[in-house]
Design an enzyme around this catalytic site. Structure first.
Site, PDB file in Angstrom:
ATOM      1  N   GLU A 131      -4.618   2.451  -4.293  1.00  0.00           N
ATOM      2  CA  GLU A 131      -3.164   2.485  -4.170  1.00  0.00           C
ATOM      3  C   GLU A 131      -2.635   1.173  -3.596  1.00  0.00           C
ATOM      4  O   GLU A 131      -1.523   1.106  -3.105  1.00  0.00           O
ATOM      5  CB  GLU A 131      -2.721   3.660  -3.281  1.00  0.00           C
ATOM      6  CG  GLU A 131      -3.111   3.569  -1.834  1.00  0.00           C
ATOM      7  CD  GLU A 131      -4.503   4.128  -1.534  1.00  0.00           C
ATOM      8  OE1 GLU A 131      -4.786   4.364  -0.352  1.00  0.00           O
ATOM      9  OE2 GLU A 131      -5.293   4.344  -2.475  1.00  0.00           O
ATOM     10  N   ASP A 176       0.855  -1.188   0.000  1.00  0.00           N
ATOM     11  CA  ASP A 176       0.000   0.000   0.000  1.00  0.00           C
ATOM     12  C   ASP A 176       0.890   1.237   0.000  1.00  0.00           C
ATOM     13  O   ASP A 176       1.841   1.339   0.796  1.00  0.00           O
ATOM     14  CB  ASP A 176      -0.908  -0.007   1.234  1.00  0.00           C
ATOM     15  CG  ASP A 176      -1.909   1.139   1.208  1.00  0.00           C
ATOM     16  OD1 ASP A 176      -2.965   0.973   0.578  1.00  0.00           O
ATOM     17  OD2 ASP A 176      -1.611   2.193   1.819  1.00  0.00           O
TER      18      ASP A 176
END
Length: 352
Positions: A271, A227
């Site tokens: 993301e 992430d």
């Protein structure tokens, strides 16, 4: 992709052999029934040969799909020679006088041969040559009539063959186009349009397949969940276009770090990225995660709003599959490990 000629040749030859069986039998029942057995013999032998070849091809086909009992050229020649005996019998009928309807039968045979053997040029020529030479032999029919009938018949037959082959080439072209469109559709349906990596659908399919394979082979299987830290702040500061470029750079780093074709790289969220690593244990996944972290540091992507670094960083969670663990459970463990990385201050690697 070219069409396999074997199904076309097998089915075409079998169809021609059926024609070669029924036609002489029909001639016997319609025209030769009252004649002596020696007059019927060529017709019966022709039908017997055709039935025998048909049966042998069927037997070979059961052993191996679309296999022929003998080369198609040999079968075409045998069939042409057999038909020649029937042509001779017709030409010498009625006390040696020629029988003109033999040309009608010849026309039918030419077209049947073209339809059955159009995909095998040599077999077609070997099948048509014997009866054609027999008809060219001097007989009671005027030579120019014979020649005219033969030329017209052969011209129409080979013109039909060209047309059939044209249709086949068009079908092949359409098949290739459909295959390309299908491959493109499959690629698009499994690909993230922004980064070019796999999407969530692709990842879930590969995860299920990899877990099943690991169960069978007992090999290691690891997963890394990544992430981008404080990515919302990055977007707010630089804008969404710069954010997209940042994600593409991260995706490229993942490609450079994971070089095996068996690995699955995917973007599963805004993301969030994931790496599925068959035949890789937790130590191997740890080394790969550290390489990704090092490459990202070398990329030197500015992130002044990060709060933990002036550069773009990743939080990573690693999980290894073990017997009894499902794909969803493996994903849950990696997600839990990544959450521990975030709790530890981000820009870290944690393993479940």
């Amino acid at each position: 992709m070219e069409l396999d000629p074997r199904p076309v040749q097998y089915k075409g030859l079998q169809w021609l052999l059926i024609f070669a069986t029924l036609t002489p039998l029909a001639s016997v029942f319609l025209y030769e029934w009252s004649q002596p057995l020696e007059r019927q013999a060529p017709y019966l032998l022709n039908a017997t040969l055709a039935v025998l070849l048909w049966g042998l091809n069927r037997r070979a086909h059961r052993r191996k799909r679309f296999q022929l009992a003998m080369p198609i050229e040999v079968q075409g020649l045998l069939l042409g020679l057999a038909v020649s005996t029937v042509v001779v019998a017709r030409l010498t009928g009625n006390d040696g006088g020629p029988i003109l309807p033999v040309f009608s039968a010849y026309v039918m045979f030419v077209f049947a041969s073209v339809l059955g053997l159009h995909s095998a040029d040599r077999a077609l020529l070997m099948c048509l040559a014997p009866p054609t030479l027999v008809l060219l032999w001097p007989s009671g029919v005027l030579w120019w009539q014979e020649l005219a009938v033969l030329v017209i018949t052969l011209y129409l037959g080979f013109a039909a063959r060209r047309q059939i082959n044209l249709w086949m080439r068009m079908s092949q072209a359409q098949l290739r186009q459909n295959k390309r469109l299908l491959e493109k559709f499959r690629t698009l349906s499994n690909q993230d349009p922004l980064t070019g990596l796999g999407n969530r659908r692709c990842f879930e399919q590969r995860l299920a397949q990899s877990v099943s394979e690991a169960k069978r082979s007992k090999n290691a299987l690891s997963l890394i969940l990544l992430d981008v830290d404080y990515f919302k702040r990055y977007n707010d500061h630089f804008g969404h276009q710069a954010g997209d470029e940042c994600l593409r750079t991260v995706a490229q780093i993942l490609r450079l770090s994971s070089r095996r074709q068996s690995d699955t790289l995917a973007r599963i969220g805004g993301e969030e990225f994931v790496l599925l690593l068959p035949n890789t244990d937790k130590r191997g996944a740890q080394r790969l995660a550290e390489e990704i972290q090092s490459r990202l540091l070398q990329a030197d992507l500015d992130h002044p709003q990060s709060g933990i670094s002036k550069r773009v960083t990743l939080s990573q969670g690693i999980a290894q599959w073990h017997p009894g663990l499902s794909g969803d459970a493996l994903m849950h463990q990696a997600d839990k490990a990544m959450y521990e990385s975030k709790l530890a201050g981000r820009n870290t690697i944690s393993a479940a």
